[in-house]
Design an enzyme around this catalytic site. Structure first.
Site, short mmCIF file in Angstrom:
data_model
loop_
_atom_site.label_atom_id
_atom_site.label_comp_id
_atom_site.label_asym_id
_atom_site.label_seq_id
_atom_site.Cartn_x
_atom_site.Cartn_y
_atom_site.Cartn_z
CD GLU A 176 -17.10 -7.03 1.21
OE1 GLU A 176 -17.17 -6.18 2.11
OE2 GLU A 176 -17.95 -7.93 1.08
CG ASP A 191 -25.14 -5.51 -3.69
OD1 ASP A 191 -24.05 -6.04 -3.39
OD2 ASP A 191 -26.24 -6.02 -3.43
#
Length: 634
Positions: A483, A546
Site C-alpha cells: 500500500e 507488489d
C-alpha cells in the site's frame, strides 16, 4: 498446510499451496475459496451468529445504530412477507419508467430520478477534486454497460454471446415474475440491448481506465453544455447541487462528445427499454425469494458460482452492505485487540522507515525528486483497525418496520445520494473510511495520501501473534509495504504529499521511472494461465506495488532478530492461495488491475536475490530468472 520441499525451486505457489488445492472445494454460492475469500467467509459466519442472537432477542444490539441494522436485517430475512408482497413494492418505481413520454419528459424528471438511484447514460456524483483534494467537486462518468468491459463488445469475443443469452434468459424470467406479458418483455429487452450496444464504442476499456488520472478532465459550464444539444447537462447538474457549477470533471470526453448519437429522440424508445430493464434488475433482490435468486443468474455466470446464496446469507449480505460501517464498527470493537493494533502500527512505522531509507539511498532519482518523494512519505497517513466514529450518513438510516424492504432501501438510496451532492464545494472530510472494518482488504487513497488496514485483514495468514515475525512480514508486512508503494506506482506517483495531482518529478527521473514501469509491463505481459494471457499494462500498477511491497518487507524482516527468510517467502506464497472458478479467472483477466494470484506469488520473488540464496535456486529451475531480466523499482 504442508510444503512440498522438492517443488519450491520450480513453483513456489504450488509447493506451498498444492496439497490444499487438490482437496479444496469452492462453496456452491461462491466463485472462490482460500486466502481473502476464506477469511471473509469466516467473518461472515462469525457475525451472522452474533446477529442471529440479536434477531432472536437473546442478546441486545450494542447501540441504536446497530439496532437499526438489526431491524433492516429482520425485514430482509422475512421471506414469508417478501413472497406475500410479490412485486407490489416495485410497481411505483417501474411505473415511473414506463410512464416516461419522451426525451423532454425524462429530462424534466432526471434530477429526481438521479436522486432515487435510477440508471442513466451518464452519472453525476461528487468526489474530492484531484487537483484540490481539500474540496469536493462535481464529476460525471459514463453509463454502465451490461457486459463487463468494452472489449466484450468487440467482434468475435468468445464469451459475449453466451453471456448475453444468459442475461436475456434471466431478464425474461424476471419480466414473467413481475407479471408482464411475453411480447412486452421481448420487445423491451431487445430495446435495452440495442441501447447498451450503442454506448460501448465510445467508452474506454478497463486497461485505459486503469490510468485513473486520465479520467480527470475539467470543463466549465459552457464546455459541458456544448457536449449535447439533446440533453441539458448543465441544468441537470444545477438541479442536483443547487447552482450551475463552474467546474465539472468529465471522465471520458470522447463519450460525451458522442452523447447526442447515443441519446436523442430517435433512440429514446431503446433508451427507455434499457432504463426499464436496469430498474427491474435493480429492485429484484429486495422482493420475492424467486426474484432475488433469478436476479443473480447473470452474475453467477460471470463468476462461476454454482448457486445463489441461501436465504439467511443473502439477507445478511444485503443488510450488511447497506449498514457496512455500522457492522464494521461492531466487528472492530468486539474482535480487534489493542495488542494487534499496536503491533501492526509498529510494523507500519518500520515499513515507512525502510521505505525512507531506500528513497534516501536511491541511485536513480535526482536529489530534487528524491527530496519530494521523502516529503510525500513523511506526510503519509495511516489508519489501522477501524474508524474513531461512525460516519454521519449511517446515523440517518432509520428503518420503518411497517414499510417493505424495498421501500426502506429506496429511501436510504435517496439519503445517500443527496448526502453526496450536498458535499459539493465543501471541505473534504479526510478521516472517513472507504472500507468497513469487517472487510478483508487494505487500500491506499492517492487523494488523501493515506493507507488503511481494516481490522478484518489483520489475522492469519496475513498476521498473527502466534506466527513468527518473519512470516508476519511475508504476510501483512508485504501488504503494508504494497500500500505504501501505491504512493509511488505509475498512478500514485502523479500525486503530491497532500494528495493533489501534481508533477513533482524532473523530466529525466520521470522518463527513467516510465522505463522501469515498462519493464514491469513486459515481465507480466503474455504470461499464460488456464484462463488466458495476462495483459501487462492492465496490471502494472498493482505489480509495481507488489514488487515494492515484497522487497521492502524483506529488508525489514532481515533486520529482525532470528530472521527466517524461508518462512518469509512461504507465507508470501500462502497469502495468495486461492481456488477459483474458470469463469471468474477469465473475468478478472479482462477487467482486474491485479495479476492472477499464482503469478503474484511466483513472479515477484524471482526478482529478489535473497529468494535464490534462501532456496538455492539455480539456472534450469522453474523459478530461476536471469539477473538482467529481474525488475526492481523501489
Amino acid at each position: 498446510m504442508t510444503v512440498n520441499e522438492q517443488l519450491i525451486k520450480d513453483d513456489l505457489y504450488m509447493a506451498v499451496n498444492g496439497d490444499w488445492l487438490k482437496t479444496a472445494k469452492i462453496p456452491a454460492d461462491r466463485p472462490t475459496t482460500g486466502g481473502f475469500a476464506t477469511l471473509a467467509d469466516n467473518i461472515e459466519h462469525q457475525l451472522m451468529d452474533d446477529f442471529s442472537a440479536m434477531l432472536a432477542g437473546t442478546t441486545r444490539p450494542t447501540d441504536k445504530y446497530l439496532g437499526e441494522f438489526i431491524k433492516y436485517y429482520r425485514l430482509a430475512a422475512d421471506f414469508a412477507h417478501r413472497n406475500k408482497e410479490g412485486f407490489g413494492p416495485a410497481l411505483e418505481l417501474l411505473e415511473r419508467v414506463s410512464h416516461l413520454r419522451d426525451l423532454t419528459d425524462w429530462q424534466r424528471q432526471l434530477p429526481a430520478l438521479t436522486k432515487d438511484g435510477f440508471p442513466a447514460p451518464f452519472q453525476f456524483f461528487v468526489e474530492p477534486d484531484m487537483k484540490d483534494t481539500q474540496h469536493y467537486v462535481l464529476s460525471v462518468d459514463v453509463g454502465s454497460l451490461i457486459l463487463p468491459d468494452t472489449t466484450y463488445y468487440q467482434e468475435n469475443n468468445p464469451q459475449a454471446p453466451a453471456l448475453l443469452e444468459t442475461y436475456r434468459a434471466m431478464m425474461l424470467k424476471l419480466f414473467k415474475l413481475a407479471g408482464y406479458d411475453d411480447d412486452f418483455a421481448q420487445e423491451t429487452l431487445e430495446q435495452a440491448l440495442a441501447f447498451d450496444r450503442s454506448m460501448a464504442p465510445y467508452e474506454k476499456d478497463s486497461t485505459a481506465r486503469a490510468d485513473y488520472t486520465s479520467l480527470y478532465n475539467p470543463v466549465n459550464a459552457a464546455e459541458l453544455s456544448a457536449f449535447s444539444d439533446q440533453v441539458d447537462l448543465v441544468a441537470d447538474a444545477a438541479a442536483l447541487i443547487g447552482k450551475a457549477p463552474d467546474k465539472i470533471i468529465v471522465s471520458e470526453p470522447r463519450y460525451f462528445e458522442h452523447l447526442d448519437k447515443i441519446v436523442n429522440p430517435q433512440t429514446f424508445t431503446n433508451f427507455k427499454g434499457w432504463l426499464f430493464v436496469k430498474t427491474l434488475l435493480r429492485v429484484s433482490p429486495y422482493l420475492t425469494d424467486e426474484a432475488r435468486i433469478t436476479a443473480t443468474i447473470y452474475n453467477r455466470a460471470l463468476s462461476g458460482s454454482k448457486q445463489a446464496a441461501n436465504q439467511q446469507k443473502s439477507a445478511y449480505r444485503l443488510a450488511s452492505n447497506q449498514f457496512s460501517q455500522v457492522v464494521g464498527l461492531y466487528y472492530g470493537h468486539k474482535y480487534f485487540g489493542e495488542q494487534a493494533k499496536a503491533d501492526v502500527e509498529q510494523m507500519v512505522a518500520k515499513m515507512v522507515a525502510v521505505y525512507k531509507h531506500r528513497l534516501e539511498n536511491n541511485d536513480w532519482l535526482s536529489a530534487t525528486t528524491r527530496e519530494q518523494a521523502i516529503v510525500k512519505l513523511n506526510n503519509l497517513g495511516v489508519q489501522v483497525g477501524y474508524p474513531d466514529k461512525l460516519a454521519p450518513l449511517y446515523k440517518r438510516f432509520v428503518v420503518h418496520e411497517g414499510e417493505s424492504l424495498l421501500t426502506n432501501a429506496s429511501r436510504f438510496t435517496r439519503i445517500a445520494i443527496e448526502d453526496n451532492f450536498s458535499r459539493w464545494g465543501k471541505q473534504v472530510d479526510r478521516t472517513e473510511w472507504e472500507m468497513a472494518a469487517s472487510t478483508v482488504n487494505a487500500y491506499y487513497n492517492p487523494s488523501f495520501n493515506i493507507i488503511v488496514f481494516p481490522a478484518a485483514i489483520l489475522q492469519a495468514p496475513f498476521y498473527g501473534l502466534n506466527q513468527s515475525v518473519s512470516a508476519n512480514y511475508g504476510g501483512i508486512g508485504a501488504v503494508i509495504a504494497h500500500e505504501i508503494s501505491h504512493a509511488f506506482d505509475n498512478n500514485g506517483a502523479k500525486f503530491d504529499e497532500w494528495g493533489n495531482m501534481k508533477n513533482w518529478w524532473t523530466d529525466a527521473d520521470k522518463q527513467h521511472f516510465d522505463t522501469l514501469a515498462q519493464d514491469m509491463i513486459r515481465e507480466f505481459d503474455g504470461l499464460t494461465t488456464r484462463a488466458g494471457k495476462v495483459n501487462g499494462k492492465l496490471v502494472v500498477s498493482e505489480n509495481i506495488a507488489d514488487a515494492g511491497g515484497l522487497s521492502c518487507a524483506l529488508e525489514a524482516a532481515k533486520e529482525t532478530p532470528d530472521a527466517n527468510l524461508r518462512e518469509f517467502f512461504i507465507n508470501w506464497a500462502r497469502i495468495w492461495c486461492v481456488k477459483s472458478s474458470l469463469e471468474r479467472e477469465k473475468l478478472l483477466l479482462a477487467i482486474d488491475v491485479h495479476a492472477p494470484q499464482e503469478l503474484r506469488a511466483n513472479i515477484q520473488p524471482r526478482n529478489l536475490a535473497d529468494f535464490y540464496t534462501t532456496f538455492n535456486v539455480q539456472p534450469g529451475d522453474g523459478m530461476y530468472m536471469e539477473p538482467e531480466n529481474r525488475v526492481n523499482i523501489w
